[in-house]
Design an enzyme around this catalytic site. Structure first.
Site, PDB file in Angstrom:
ATOM      1  N   HIS A  23       0.877  -1.176   0.000  1.00 49.69           N
ATOM      2  CA  HIS A  23       0.000   0.000   0.000  1.00 49.69           C
ATOM      3  C   HIS A  23       0.909   1.219   0.000  1.00 49.69           C
ATOM      4  O   HIS A  23       1.765   1.356   0.865  1.00 49.69           O
ATOM      5  CB  HIS A  23      -0.861  -0.047   1.277  1.00 49.69           C
ATOM      6  CG  HIS A  23      -1.848   1.055   1.394  1.00 49.69           C
ATOM      7  ND1 HIS A  23      -3.159   0.910   1.034  1.00 49.69           N
ATOM      8  CD2 HIS A  23      -1.705   2.318   1.840  1.00 49.69           C
ATOM      9  CE1 HIS A  23      -3.799   2.050   1.256  1.00 49.69           C
ATOM     10  NE2 HIS A  23      -2.946   2.913   1.741  1.00 49.69           N
TER      11      HIS A  23
ATOM     12  N   HIS B 215      -0.133   3.286  11.577  1.00 49.43           N
ATOM     13  CA  HIS B 215       1.069   4.119  11.562  1.00 49.43           C
ATOM     14  C   HIS B 215       0.975   5.281  12.539  1.00 49.43           C
ATOM     15  O   HIS B 215      -0.071   5.580  13.101  1.00 49.43           O
ATOM     16  CB  HIS B 215       1.366   4.610  10.141  1.00 49.43           C
ATOM     17  CG  HIS B 215       0.492   5.721   9.647  1.00 49.43           C
ATOM     18  ND1 HIS B 215       0.995   6.861   9.058  1.00 49.43           N
ATOM     19  CD2 HIS B 215      -0.844   5.874   9.624  1.00 49.43           C
ATOM     20  CE1 HIS B 215       0.010   7.647   8.699  1.00 49.43           C
ATOM     21  NE2 HIS B 215      -1.120   7.090   9.027  1.00 49.43           N
TER      22      HIS B 215
ATOM     23  N   GLU C 117      -3.243  14.999  10.570  1.00 52.18           N
ATOM     24  CA  GLU C 117      -4.192  14.710   9.505  1.00 52.18           C
ATOM     25  C   GLU C 117      -5.621  15.048   9.925  1.00 52.18           C
ATOM     26  O   GLU C 117      -6.189  14.406  10.798  1.00 52.18           O
ATOM     27  CB  GLU C 117      -4.119  13.216   9.151  1.00 52.18           C
ATOM     28  CG  GLU C 117      -2.702  12.738   8.861  1.00 52.18           C
ATOM     29  CD  GLU C 117      -2.602  11.226   8.738  1.00 52.18           C
ATOM     30  OE1 GLU C 117      -3.654  10.546   8.716  1.00 52.18           O
ATOM     31  OE2 GLU C 117      -1.468  10.714   8.690  1.00 52.18           O
TER      32      GLU C 117
ATOM     33  N   TYR D  54     -15.399   5.340   3.488  1.00 52.82           N
ATOM     34  CA  TYR D  54     -13.936   5.288   3.522  1.00 52.82           C
ATOM     35  C   TYR D  54     -13.509   3.891   3.943  1.00 52.82           C
ATOM     36  O   TYR D  54     -13.998   3.369   4.952  1.00 52.82           O
ATOM     37  CB  TYR D  54     -13.420   6.361   4.487  1.00 52.82           C
ATOM     38  CG  TYR D  54     -11.921   6.356   4.652  1.00 52.82           C
ATOM     39  CD1 TYR D  54     -11.086   6.569   3.553  1.00 52.82           C
ATOM     40  CD2 TYR D  54     -11.341   6.135   5.891  1.00 52.82           C
ATOM     41  CE1 TYR D  54      -9.705   6.553   3.704  1.00 52.82           C
ATOM     42  CE2 TYR D  54      -9.965   6.129   6.050  1.00 52.82           C
ATOM     43  CZ  TYR D  54      -9.150   6.327   4.951  1.00 52.82           C
ATOM     44  OH  TYR D  54      -7.790   6.315   5.103  1.00 52.82           O
TER      45      TYR D  54
ATOM     46  N   HIS E 211      -6.287  13.007  13.308  1.00 45.72           N
ATOM     47  CA  HIS E 211      -5.219  12.124  13.788  1.00 45.72           C
ATOM     48  C   HIS E 211      -3.964  12.967  13.817  1.00 45.72           C
ATOM     49  O   HIS E 211      -3.382  13.281  12.788  1.00 45.72           O
ATOM     50  CB  HIS E 211      -5.117  10.894  12.890  1.00 45.72           C
ATOM     51  CG  HIS E 211      -6.386  10.090  12.896  1.00 45.72           C
ATOM     52  ND1 HIS E 211      -7.296  10.129  11.872  1.00 45.72           N
ATOM     53  CD2 HIS E 211      -6.920   9.298  13.848  1.00 45.72           C
ATOM     54  CE1 HIS E 211      -8.339   9.366  12.177  1.00 45.72           C
ATOM     55  NE2 HIS E 211      -8.132   8.845  13.377  1.00 45.72           N
TER      56      HIS E 211
ATOM     57  N   HIS F 100      -2.758   5.627  14.566  1.00 47.80           N
ATOM     58  CA  HIS F 100      -4.060   5.401  13.954  1.00 47.80           C
ATOM     59  C   HIS F 100      -3.957   4.330  12.875  1.00 47.80           C
ATOM     60  O   HIS F 100      -2.869   3.931  12.482  1.00 47.80           O
ATOM     61  CB  HIS F 100      -4.650   6.696  13.398  1.00 47.80           C
ATOM     62  CG  HIS F 100      -3.769   7.437  12.465  1.00 47.80           C
ATOM     63  ND1 HIS F 100      -2.683   8.161  12.877  1.00 47.80           N
ATOM     64  CD2 HIS F 100      -3.797   7.569  11.117  1.00 47.80           C
ATOM     65  CE1 HIS F 100      -2.090   8.716  11.838  1.00 47.80           C
ATOM     66  NE2 HIS F 100      -2.744   8.355  10.748  1.00 47.80           N
TER      67      HIS F 100
ATOM     68  N   HIS G 125     -10.753  -5.294  -6.984  1.00 50.91           N
ATOM     69  CA  HIS G 125     -11.959  -4.767  -6.352  1.00 50.91           C
ATOM     70  C   HIS G 125     -11.979  -3.270  -6.576  1.00 50.91           C
ATOM     71  O   HIS G 125     -10.958  -2.597  -6.404  1.00 50.91           O
ATOM     72  CB  HIS G 125     -11.918  -5.099  -4.853  1.00 50.91           C
ATOM     73  CG  HIS G 125     -12.931  -4.368  -4.039  1.00 50.91           C
ATOM     74  ND1 HIS G 125     -14.282  -4.564  -4.202  1.00 50.91           N
ATOM     75  CD2 HIS G 125     -12.786  -3.432  -3.063  1.00 50.91           C
ATOM     76  CE1 HIS G 125     -14.931  -3.766  -3.350  1.00 50.91           C
ATOM     77  NE2 HIS G 125     -14.042  -3.079  -2.650  1.00 50.91           N
TER      78      HIS G 125
END
Ligand SMILES: [Fe+2]
Length: 446
Positions: free
Chosen positions: A301, A344, A350, A359, A374, A380, A398
């Site tokens: 990711h 992380h 953020e 989401y 965050h 988080h 997907h």
């Protein structure tokens, strides 16, 4: 209201009538033929008896890449649209530094704020959620929710403290600016540079959205590095309005945000009187659905910075004052990969919002119009349902469809306002979502 606005041809097939395409171009536009001087900026007499005025968004001597200014040809110069300013109540609008409450260190999340029933303009409906940095040092930002139920009438505003990034979540917004008219709706954004006068109108009823005040360097497109010359936000998809003006002799209230305070003065005429302009310092809009996302094609990711739409650079390369990042529709194809965002901790802080859809890291409890924070070096990641679901999912290709989340991310810690801390919409239990994650460790099972 009389707005004189010529229709420009849609040259590339992508521009809507009334807009010019491109990001940071040296634009030129005139609502009356010949209003722009040719080959010079400040002739002895301007056409139509106009005044010439320069609006500088950068210091005169800024390097070319960051030098921003426009020349405006207007009925009266701004100095004539002036009066005795008095400080007025800024309502729930706050400016950094603002340390009015101390919140426990934890992830924070709120439900959407209801749009009030009473008549409030966009300026009256700005509710500050967080502030960061210091507006007076031209660094940092503020994250707000805006709510409005009526248009600004006989009122014009400019912000000396910040550039303003509007992210509509519900309802259409018309920003009648000195440079021309911008219409935006959910899925689109608009940026009004520091010092640009505008009036916010509601052509289709009440509105709600997110607003980032950028005290720092003007938002610009991020470098693409090895991605190359295309994808992410493409410059041609940004739209800047053609010149439009009103010649209106009527009492007008001018509001200015300066030094964290709101000031008001009565004027005799509308200052939205720019008949022609040229330059690269101007408001613009962008449709987030035109963003071409780039991401992992085989495994893992990528960092969320891969989804940066606009960035406000700081003096340290790669260390943004603000990154505006989106999570749009996209295919998830990575093999043997935990596909949602990983767990992380981050030096950046953020502020996140959801324009529409769901989401993927927080399938429950984060609803359109809601928002979360965050903060710097607070942990988080996916909640238990997202973790268990993604850890056991059949990893077929997907598509995430019908979704648009975003972040205002800043290098500075964000401080929550007293208003945001005390909102009944704050989800008191959200800070404990991590405790629900189960232990899976088994030393006998590699
Ligand atoms: Fe994060």
């Amino acid at each position: 209201m009389t707005i004189v606005q010529p229709m420009t041809p849609a040259r590339s097939g992508t521009a809507e009538p009334g807009y010019m395409t491109g990001f940071g171009n040296q634009f030129e536009t005139e609502a009356l033929p010949g209003a722009l001087p040719i080959g010079r900026n400040s002739p002895q007499k301007c056409a139509y008896g106009l005044y010439a005025e320069q609006l500088s968004g950068s210091p005169f001597t800024a390097p070319r890449a960051s030098n921003e200014r426009s020349w405006l040809y207007r009925i009266r110069p701004t100095v004539a649209h002036w009066g005795r300013f008095e400080r007025i109540d800024a309502g729930l609008w706050r400016t950094a530094p603002c340390a009015e409450v101390e919140m426990p260190i934890q992830p924070l999340r709120w439900n959407p704020l209801p749009i009030p029933a009473e008549g409030i303009t966009l300026l009256q409906g700005i509710r500050t959620i967080t502030t960061a940095g210091d507006a007076a040092t031209q660094s940092g930002m503020a994250a707000h929710i805006y709510l409005a139920t009526r248009s600004m009438v006989d009122e014009v505003f400019y912000n000396a403290d910040a550039e303003m990034l509007f992210v509509p979540q519900q309802g259409a917004l018309r920003l009648a600016t000195e440079f021309g008219v911008i219409d935006i709706a959910p899925g689109e954004i608009a940026v009004i540079p520091r010092g640009v006068k505008f009036r916010a109108e509601l052509p289709a009823g009440p509105v709600r959205g997110y607003l980032c005040e950028n005290y720092g360097g003007a938002l610009t497109l991020p470098e693409r590095g090895p991605i190359g010359a295309n994808c992410l936000a493409n410059p041609r998809d940004f739209l800047t309005p053609v010149a439009a003006y009103e010649d209106r002799e009527a009492p007008t209230r001018m509001l200015v945000k300066w030094g964290g305070s709101l000031w008001a003065a009565e004027l005799a005429a509308s200052p939205l009187d720019v008949v022609a302009w040229h330059g690269n310092y101007a408001p613009y809009k962008y449709d987030l659905r035109r963003y071409s996302p780039v991401g992992p094609l085989l495994f893992d990711h990528a960092d969320p910075s891969i989804f940066t739409v606009l960035t406000s650079p700081s003096e340290t390369p790669g260390t943004a004052n603000i990154d505006f990042v989106i999570f749009p529709d996209r295919w998830m194809v990575a093999e043997n990969t935990f596909r949602p965002p990983w767990y992380h901790m981050n030096i950046m802080s953020e502020f996140m919002g959801l324009i529409y859809g769901q989401y993927d890291a927080k399938p429950q409890g984060f609803t359109p119009g809601g928002f979360s924070l965050h903060n710097c070096m607070l942990p988080h990641g996916p909640d238990m349902d997202a973790f268990e679901g993604a850890s056991n999912a059949d990893l077929k290709p997907h598509k995430l469809s019908g979704t648009m989340a975003f972040m205002f991310e800043t290098r500075f810690p964000q401080r929550v306002t007293r208003y945001a801390a005390e909102l009944p919409e704050r989800q008191a239990e959200y800070g404990a979502y991590g405790a629900k994650l189960r232990k899976h460790f088994d030393p006998s099972r590699p």
